[in-house]
Motif scaffolding. Structure first.
Motif, PDB file in Angstrom:
ATOM      1  N   LYS A 179       0.839  -1.187   0.000  1.00  0.00           N
ATOM      2  CA  LYS A 179       0.000   0.000   0.000  1.00  0.00           C
ATOM      3  C   LYS A 179       0.877   1.240   0.000  1.00  0.00           C
ATOM      4  O   LYS A 179       1.987   1.230   0.529  1.00  0.00           O
ATOM      5  CB  LYS A 179      -0.916   0.012   1.232  1.00  0.00           C
ATOM      6  CG  LYS A 179      -1.925  -1.132   1.277  1.00  0.00           C
ATOM      7  CD  LYS A 179      -2.798  -1.022   2.526  1.00  0.00           C
ATOM      8  CE  LYS A 179      -3.821  -2.156   2.590  1.00  0.00           C
ATOM      9  NZ  LYS A 179      -4.676  -2.067   3.809  1.00  0.00           N
ATOM     10  N   ILE A 180       0.361   2.330  -0.591  1.00  0.00           N
ATOM     11  CA  ILE A 180       1.072   3.591  -0.587  1.00  0.00           C
ATOM     12  C   ILE A 180       0.137   4.701  -0.129  1.00  0.00           C
ATOM     13  O   ILE A 180      -1.088   4.558  -0.172  1.00  0.00           O
ATOM     14  CB  ILE A 180       1.626   3.939  -1.990  1.00  0.00           C
ATOM     15  CG1 ILE A 180       0.475   4.048  -3.002  1.00  0.00           C
ATOM     16  CG2 ILE A 180       2.649   2.915  -2.437  1.00  0.00           C
ATOM     17  CD1 ILE A 180       0.883   4.650  -4.323  1.00  0.00           C
ATOM     18  N   ASP A 181       0.719   5.810   0.306  1.00  0.00           N
ATOM     19  CA  ASP A 181      -0.082   6.964   0.707  1.00  0.00           C
ATOM     20  C   ASP A 181      -0.766   7.574  -0.514  1.00  0.00           C
ATOM     21  O   ASP A 181      -0.192   7.598  -1.616  1.00  0.00           O
ATOM     22  CB  ASP A 181       0.801   8.025   1.362  1.00  0.00           C
ATOM     23  CG  ASP A 181       1.262   7.613   2.750  1.00  0.00           C
ATOM     24  OD1 ASP A 181       0.626   6.713   3.334  1.00  0.00           O
ATOM     25  OD2 ASP A 181       2.253   8.181   3.233  1.00  0.00           O
ATOM     26  N   PHE A 182      -1.965   8.088  -0.295  1.00  0.00           N
ATOM     27  CA  PHE A 182      -2.718   8.735  -1.371  1.00  0.00           C
ATOM     28  C   PHE A 182      -1.911   9.874  -1.996  1.00  0.00           C
ATOM     29  O   PHE A 182      -1.878  10.044  -3.220  1.00  0.00           O
ATOM     30  CB  PHE A 182      -4.049   9.263  -0.830  1.00  0.00           C
ATOM     31  CG  PHE A 182      -4.955   9.838  -1.872  1.00  0.00           C
ATOM     32  CD1 PHE A 182      -5.751   9.030  -2.664  1.00  0.00           C
ATOM     33  CD2 PHE A 182      -5.015  11.215  -2.062  1.00  0.00           C
ATOM     34  CE1 PHE A 182      -6.584   9.568  -3.629  1.00  0.00           C
ATOM     35  CE2 PHE A 182      -5.851  11.763  -3.022  1.00  0.00           C
ATOM     36  CZ  PHE A 182      -6.638  10.941  -3.812  1.00  0.00           C
ATOM     37  N   LYS A 183      -1.226  10.640  -1.176  1.00  0.00           N
ATOM     38  CA  LYS A 183      -0.461  11.783  -1.687  1.00  0.00           C
ATOM     39  C   LYS A 183       0.692  11.326  -2.587  1.00  0.00           C
ATOM     40  O   LYS A 183       1.067  12.034  -3.528  1.00  0.00           O
ATOM     41  CB  LYS A 183       0.061  12.637  -0.534  1.00  0.00           C
ATOM     42  CG  LYS A 183       1.049  11.947   0.379  1.00  0.00           C
ATOM     43  CD  LYS A 183       1.517  12.878   1.486  1.00  0.00           C
ATOM     44  CE  LYS A 183       2.538  12.184   2.396  1.00  0.00           C
ATOM     45  NZ  LYS A 183       3.009  13.096   3.475  1.00  0.00           N
ATOM     46  N   ASP A 184       1.255  10.141  -2.306  1.00  0.00           N
ATOM     47  CA  ASP A 184       2.311   9.625  -3.162  1.00  0.00           C
ATOM     48  C   ASP A 184       1.759   9.191  -4.515  1.00  0.00           C
ATOM     49  O   ASP A 184       2.416   9.359  -5.554  1.00  0.00           O
ATOM     50  CB  ASP A 184       3.016   8.443  -2.486  1.00  0.00           C
ATOM     51  CG  ASP A 184       3.887   8.882  -1.322  1.00  0.00           C
ATOM     52  OD1 ASP A 184       4.184  10.092  -1.219  1.00  0.00           O
ATOM     53  OD2 ASP A 184       4.266   8.020  -0.504  1.00  0.00           O
ATOM     54  N   LYS A 200       7.886   8.483  -6.352  1.00  0.00           N
ATOM     55  CA  LYS A 200       7.697   8.076  -4.958  1.00  0.00           C
ATOM     56  C   LYS A 200       7.091   6.679  -4.833  1.00  0.00           C
ATOM     57  O   LYS A 200       6.654   6.296  -3.751  1.00  0.00           O
ATOM     58  CB  LYS A 200       6.804   9.096  -4.228  1.00  0.00           C
ATOM     59  CG  LYS A 200       7.501  10.421  -3.971  1.00  0.00           C
ATOM     60  CD  LYS A 200       6.709  11.305  -3.022  1.00  0.00           C
ATOM     61  CE  LYS A 200       7.475  12.572  -2.702  1.00  0.00           C
ATOM     62  NZ  LYS A 200       6.722  13.432  -1.744  1.00  0.00           N
TER      63      LYS A 200
END
Length: 298
Positions: A183-188, A218
């Protein structure tokens, strides 16, 4: 006999994970012919280990297409002379898959279009960003959508060249993918969408200033740098020498820089940097390959 020339490719291109790729002037040359029975694999490049049994990737790609179209296999002689270093992030496997499938399509009576072949190849590879430019050449934007693979290829100006910086070690793609987060951050995600879009626009318009911004990523490079000692220092050096965009090619460990002039000075500067720091890396300046795979029957 079928003669093929398939280019090396560089994928991801910074922010364009599994989507952006480019073909460069380094080649896998193959000759494939049908024989009564058996499998003969001849490797003309003694520096590379090539499986000589049915695990050979060119043969496996041929078998994949034969099974798909229902063609009864015979025997095959595969001769390969590849300049593309294996497991270095330059699309060596994609070149084999595209070459094998193009040959198999001819042998089986040309039943598939290039569009069908590219989808079969992308399915076998798992993603389309290398097989797209290997087949069509140029700078490619690729995606897989349900039961089809869509490739948009653009031919680049010849003054854009690629500094391919290759280490003396390899990193298996499976290992390199294993370090990526689930999973990754939405902002990334938003960061990469914006930067990949900017990168595409910059490549299409030859905007070198925007290219340096668009290449930032990112999603994968920050996780993979642990497998490439000194990656950040090498990136910094390439920009000091005039690179407009530097990124980890594919899953690495090769690093690629995009140049617009200053080619010889860049190569000399990188070679001096490696010598000074005791690094067994090499730097090649390669042109864009705007043609892609070339096939002929002899």
């Amino acid at each position: 006999m079928i003669k093929l020339r398939v280019p090396a490719t560089s994928a991801n291109m910074g922010a364009g994970f599994d989507t952006l790729g480019v073909a460069v002037g380094l080649y896998n040359r193959m000759m494939i012919e049908e024989i009564p029975e058996g499998l003969e694999v001849i490797n003309k490049n003694t520096q590379s280990f090539i499986p000589q049994d049915t695990s050979n990737l060119i043969y496996r790609a041929m078998a994949e297409l034969f099974d798909y179209v229902g063609y009864e296999q015979k025997g095959y002689r595969i001769t390969q002379d590849s300049q593309i270093p294996m497991t270095r992030g330059l699309g060596s496997s994609s070149a084999c898959i595209i070459g094998g499938m193009l040959a198999a399509n001819i042998i089986s009576g040309r039943q598939l279009s290039y569009q069908e072949i590219i989808h079969l190849a992308a399915t076998m590879e798992g993603h389309p960003d290398n097989v797209g430019p290997a087949l069509f050449g140029g700078f490619c934007v690729s995606l897989m959508d349900d039961d089809k693979t869509i490739i948009k290829s653009t031919k680049l100006k010849s003054h854009i060249k690629f500094a391919v910086i290759i280490p003396d070690f390899f990193v298996a793609t499976k290992k390199s993918r294993g370090v990526l987060p689930l999973k990754i951050d939405f902002k990334d995600a938003v960061f990469n969408v914006g930067h990949a879009s900017m990168f595409q626009a910059a490549m299409l318009t030859c905007d070198m200033k925007a290219l340096e911004i668009g290449v930032k990523d990112k999603l994968h490079q920050q996780y993979r740098k642990s497998y490439v000692d000194g990656m950040e220092d090498i990136f910094e050096k390439t920009y000091h020498l005039g690179s407009h965009a530097t990124y980890l090619s594919g899953s690495g460990p090769t690093i690629l820089s995009i140049l617009d002039g200053n080619y010889d000075e860049f190569k000399a500067g990188m070679e001096e940097y490696f010598k000074t720091n005791g690094l067994e890396w090499k730097c090649m300046i390669l042109p864009i390959d705007n043609v892609g795979a070339v096939v002929s029957e002899i």
